[in-house]
Design a protein around this motif. Sequence first.
Motif, mmCIF file in Angstrom:
data_model
loop_
_atom_site.group_PDB
_atom_site.id
_atom_site.type_symbol
_atom_site.label_atom_id
_atom_site.label_comp_id
_atom_site.label_asym_id
_atom_site.label_seq_id
_atom_site.Cartn_x
_atom_site.Cartn_y
_atom_site.Cartn_z
ATOM 1 N N GLU A 179 0.848 -1.186 0.000
ATOM 2 C CA GLU A 179 0.000 0.000 0.000
ATOM 3 C C GLU A 179 0.889 1.242 0.000
ATOM 4 O O GLU A 179 1.651 1.465 0.926
ATOM 5 N N GLY A 180 0.809 2.007 -1.050
ATOM 6 C CA GLY A 180 1.563 3.253 -1.112
ATOM 7 C C GLY A 180 2.995 3.139 -1.595
ATOM 8 O O GLY A 180 3.741 4.110 -1.559
ATOM 9 N N GLY A 181 3.413 1.959 -2.042
ATOM 10 C CA GLY A 181 4.797 1.854 -2.495
ATOM 11 C C GLY A 181 5.140 0.478 -3.024
ATOM 12 O O GLY A 181 4.307 -0.432 -3.075
ATOM 13 N N LEU A 182 6.400 0.336 -3.438
ATOM 14 C CA LEU A 182 6.941 -0.923 -3.917
ATOM 15 C C LEU A 182 8.134 -1.260 -3.043
ATOM 16 O O LEU A 182 9.089 -0.480 -2.959
ATOM 17 N N TYR A 183 8.086 -2.406 -2.356
ATOM 18 C CA TYR A 183 9.174 -2.796 -1.464
ATOM 19 C C TYR A 183 10.225 -3.586 -2.231
ATOM 20 O O TYR A 183 9.913 -4.561 -2.917
ATOM 21 N N ALA A 184 11.481 -3.141 -2.127
ATOM 22 C CA ALA A 184 12.604 -3.816 -2.777
ATOM 23 C C ALA A 184 13.367 -4.609 -1.718
ATOM 24 O O ALA A 184 13.951 -4.026 -0.796
ATOM 25 N N GLY A 185 13.345 -5.921 -1.824
ATOM 26 C CA GLY A 185 13.980 -6.764 -0.817
ATOM 27 C C GLY A 185 14.969 -7.744 -1.405
ATOM 28 O O GLY A 185 14.987 -8.002 -2.620
ATOM 29 N N ARG A 186 15.843 -8.279 -0.538
ATOM 30 C CA ARG A 186 16.814 -9.316 -0.884
ATOM 31 C C ARG A 186 17.706 -8.922 -2.058
ATOM 32 O O ARG A 186 18.043 -9.757 -2.898
ATOM 33 N N LEU A 187 18.071 -7.638 -2.123
ATOM 34 C CA LEU A 187 19.017 -7.204 -3.152
ATOM 35 C C LEU A 187 20.339 -7.936 -2.913
ATOM 36 O O LEU A 187 20.992 -7.749 -1.887
ATOM 37 N N SER A 188 20.731 -8.781 -3.846
ATOM 38 C CA SER A 188 21.892 -9.650 -3.647
ATOM 39 C C SER A 188 22.730 -9.697 -4.918
ATOM 40 O O SER A 188 22.191 -9.829 -6.022
ATOM 41 N N VAL A 189 24.038 -9.600 -4.747
ATOM 42 C CA VAL A 189 24.978 -9.725 -5.863
ATOM 43 C C VAL A 189 26.002 -10.782 -5.481
ATOM 44 O O VAL A 189 26.579 -10.739 -4.389
ATOM 45 N N HIS A 190 26.225 -11.732 -6.362
ATOM 46 C CA HIS A 190 27.200 -12.788 -6.097
ATOM 47 C C HIS A 190 28.581 -12.169 -5.892
ATOM 48 O O HIS A 190 28.957 -11.229 -6.614
ATOM 49 N N PRO A 191 29.351 -12.642 -4.904
ATOM 50 C CA PRO A 191 30.684 -12.057 -4.649
ATOM 51 C C PRO A 191 31.588 -11.985 -5.873
ATOM 52 O O PRO A 191 32.414 -11.076 -5.977
ATOM 53 N N ASP A 192 31.436 -12.910 -6.809
ATOM 54 C CA ASP A 192 32.286 -12.911 -8.008
ATOM 55 C C ASP A 192 31.849 -11.876 -9.042
ATOM 56 O O ASP A 192 32.542 -11.696 -10.055
ATOM 57 N N HIS A 193 30.724 -11.216 -8.819
ATOM 58 C CA HIS A 193 30.191 -10.290 -9.829
ATOM 59 C C HIS A 193 29.951 -8.891 -9.258
ATOM 60 O O HIS A 193 29.152 -8.130 -9.817
ATOM 61 N N ARG A 194 30.647 -8.552 -8.186
ATOM 62 C CA ARG A 194 30.450 -7.239 -7.592
ATOM 63 C C ARG A 194 31.273 -6.175 -8.307
ATOM 64 O O ARG A 194 32.164 -6.475 -9.095
ATOM 65 N N ARG A 195 30.930 -4.906 -8.014
ATOM 66 C CA ARG A 195 31.587 -3.740 -8.615
ATOM 67 C C ARG A 195 31.413 -3.705 -10.137
ATOM 68 O O ARG A 195 32.291 -3.234 -10.865
ATOM 69 N N ARG A 196 30.298 -4.196 -10.605
ATOM 70 C CA ARG A 196 29.991 -4.143 -12.036
ATOM 71 C C ARG A 196 28.698 -3.372 -12.300
ATOM 72 O O ARG A 196 28.188 -3.394 -13.415
ATOM 73 N N GLY A 197 28.167 -2.745 -11.260
ATOM 74 C CA GLY A 197 26.965 -1.931 -11.431
ATOM 75 C C GLY A 197 25.664 -2.700 -11.366
ATOM 76 O O GLY A 197 24.596 -2.141 -11.652
#
Length: 365
Positions: free
Chosen positions: A71-89
């Motif tokens: 209600e009133g928004g969009l919840y963004a959860g479990r944002l996850s990036v594999h350790p081997d693919h970080r710092r790539r935006g």
Amino acid sequence: MTPRRLLPTDPALPQVLSLIRTAFAELESVIDPPSSMHLMTETDVLRLATDGEVWTIGDPLAAVIILTPEEGGLYAGRLSVHPDHRRRGHARALLRLAEARAKALDKPRVTLGCRVELTQNHALFRSEGYVETHTRTHEGYDRPTSVWFEKRVTPMTDATPEAPEHDDARHAAKMAKKKAARDKIMSTKTEEKGLVIVHTGKGKGKSSAAFGMIFRCIAHDMHCAVVQFIKGAMSTGERDLIQAHFADLCEFHTMGEGFTWETQDRARDVAAATRAWDKAKELIRDPANRMVLLDEINIALRYDYIPLDDVLAFLAAEKPPTTHVVLTGRNAAERLIEQADLVTEMELVKHPFRSGVKAQAGVEF
């Protein structure tokens, strides 16, 4: 780098839980309390893909975000990036995707939560235009444990007030769209089966909710049964009511001798739990019982009063196909959660006990 939505039937969906666990693993020594990620199951991921949206990057998966309309928004959860693919935006790409989806769904904001220790994540969110709105405190802690952020994706104008809009025609159109989407989802739900249901968590309401289902069974003239593993001889409203008025529909067995700190005798606790489990198996095997409530069995399992392997094997092999079994209590075993069909975690936000208020009739018993 292009995000892709995984629908419930997508063959890549089973990778999501593994990716989240891998991404969160390195946080174990950083955050306190531990992440609720440990309670997630593949069934949860499927539900989130059905009721919300699961978006990913990569094949095999390198990053994921789960979007849940609220209600009133969009919840963004479990944002996850594999350790081997970080710092790539990847994280930024998924955050911007969340904003685009909020606009498409006519949601004015994206909200997300993050543990207080993860200051680098806070910096990322702020750099993407998110602002801190409030903090929350987990049960048992005297300090904030999580920080909440939001980003508005539609400007605040007279046409987009914070209060619910009063355009009846527009509201009716939105509700009709939601109903059509819901009807489409519900048309695919045709199976009936006996469920293994778990109520766990530190919040109040685990047994209360379970007894609500018992009373529903009674109202439908369905035979059911209750076995209480820990609670002792103290009178409770639900037991008194059932035994006085519905004993023909619901067997009630209080097998425990009180909470473990009351007995202070492990041998007695083990013996009582064993008797309770034997009675539970007898009641579950009886196909006349449509639902059997095993109240506080999770506590008996946690202290190894009865073997978890025996409970899991019995439920898998001997539970009749149309019988529902409800297991309540804090700290449900992860393997039980994995095997169950329906799991609810009660989260404690506030409790009067901390203010010196004792348990009261009609609320706790």
